[in-house]
Enzyme design. Sequence first.
Site, short mmCIF file in Angstrom:
data_model
loop_
_atom_site.label_atom_id
_atom_site.label_comp_id
_atom_site.label_asym_id
_atom_site.label_seq_id
_atom_site.Cartn_x
_atom_site.Cartn_y
_atom_site.Cartn_z
CG ASP A 52 -1.68 0.54 1.61
OD1 ASP A 52 -1.81 2.20 0.83
OD2 ASP A 52 -2.39 1.44 2.84
CD GLU B 218 -4.21 7.45 0.22
OE1 GLU B 218 -5.06 6.96 0.60
OE2 GLU B 218 -3.26 6.53 1.91
ZN LIG Z 1 -2.65 3.23 3.02
#
Ligand SMILES: [Zn+2]
Length: 359
Positions: A184, A216
Site C-alpha cells: 500500500d 496519502e
Molecule cells: Zn494505506
Amino acid sequence: MTERELNLIRNLSNAKAPSGFEEEAIALVREALADICEVQEDSLRNLYLIRRANTGDKPLLMLDAHGDEVGFMIHSIRPEGTLRFVNLGGWNKGTLPGTAVKIRNRLGEWIPGVIAAKPPHFMSTEEKARQGVADYKDLVMDIGARSKEEAEEAFGIRIGEPAVPATAFFYDEARDVMQGKAFDCRIGCAALAETMRRLEKLDLAVDVVGVISSQEEVGERGASVAVERVNPDIAIVFEGCPADDTFGEAYARQTLLKQGPMLRFMDVSVICNPRFQRFVLDLAEEKGIPAQASVREGGGNNAAVIQEKMKGAPAVVMGVPVRYIHTPGGICAGEDYAAAVDLAVETVKNLNESIIKGF
Ligand SMILES: [Zn+2]
C-alpha cells in the site's frame, strides 16, 4: 509478470519512503519511465509522468498511485538512548513491538533498530494480561545506544528523521505469493508504471498523465495539489487495498487474494462514479479479466480528492488486494497485480470523449 516488473515491485516494496520522505520510491518510478515520459516533480514530492503522445485536445486521464507508505518520525531521544517516535499514517499498533526498523540519521544512513518489546520475564501479571499497546508514547525504538549522547554522536540520530520497518521483500514464484512491506501503495505504483509502458505504443482517444502522489497516508495531501496541476477529466486510482479474505463472515468477503483487482463502489471518503465503475466492471467481464467489487465500510483514498476537487471528474479505484496493510508485513499476488494492469490498459483503450461525458 516480467523480470523487469518483478524487480520494480521488489525495489518499490523495499524503498524507505514514508509520508513526506517519498524520494526513494519516486526515484524508482522516474527511472522506470524516464525513457517514455516527460517527468516533472514538485516540492511535495509528487511525481508527474506525462505521456509523450499527448496532444492537448483530448480528454485528460490521470492515473494516480500514492508513493508514500505508513511510517514513523523520531520524536525525541530518551536519556538511556532509546528513541520515542510518532506515527506517519495509521498503524495497527499491536503489530509494532518487536518489529525491526531502519532509521535515517543525520548523514542519510539508515540505522537498524528494533521497536522495543519488554521480555515476558520482566512483565507483571497485569502487563501479561494486557499485552496490547496503549499509545505511541509508550513505544520506543532501540538502536543499541546506551545514552542520549551516544545515540546522537555515535549513531547520528536526530529528531524529525523518518523510520520504516526493515521488512525485506520476498517472492515465492512457484506459488505466486509476494511478502513485504508497503504494498500500500507500491504495488499500485508498479501497476501504474507498467500501465504507462503498455499504453506507450497505442493510439488513444485520451491524453494520459501518471502521478505518483505524496502523503496519502496522512490525509491525501499530495493528490490534492497534484489534481489542481494536472486538471484531469477522469481518473483511475491504483491502490494496494486491504484484503478481507481472512477475516469476518464468508458471505461478506469482497477483497480476496488471487481474484483480481478490487473496485470499490464506495468507502468512507468517496462514492466512486457509479457509471464509470460499472463500465470498468463490465469491461472486465467482457475481456475475461478477473476483477471483484466491494462496498467498503471503512477506508479512504485519493479518488475522493480527485472527484471533489476536480469539477467532479469521475474516478475509480483499481485496488490490488493486500493482506495486512498498515502492519510491518503484507501479502499480495503477482496475478492480481497483472490483472490490475490488464484492466487499466483495457479501460484506457476504451475511453473516449462521448463515453466520458456519459458518466
Ligand atoms: Zn494505506
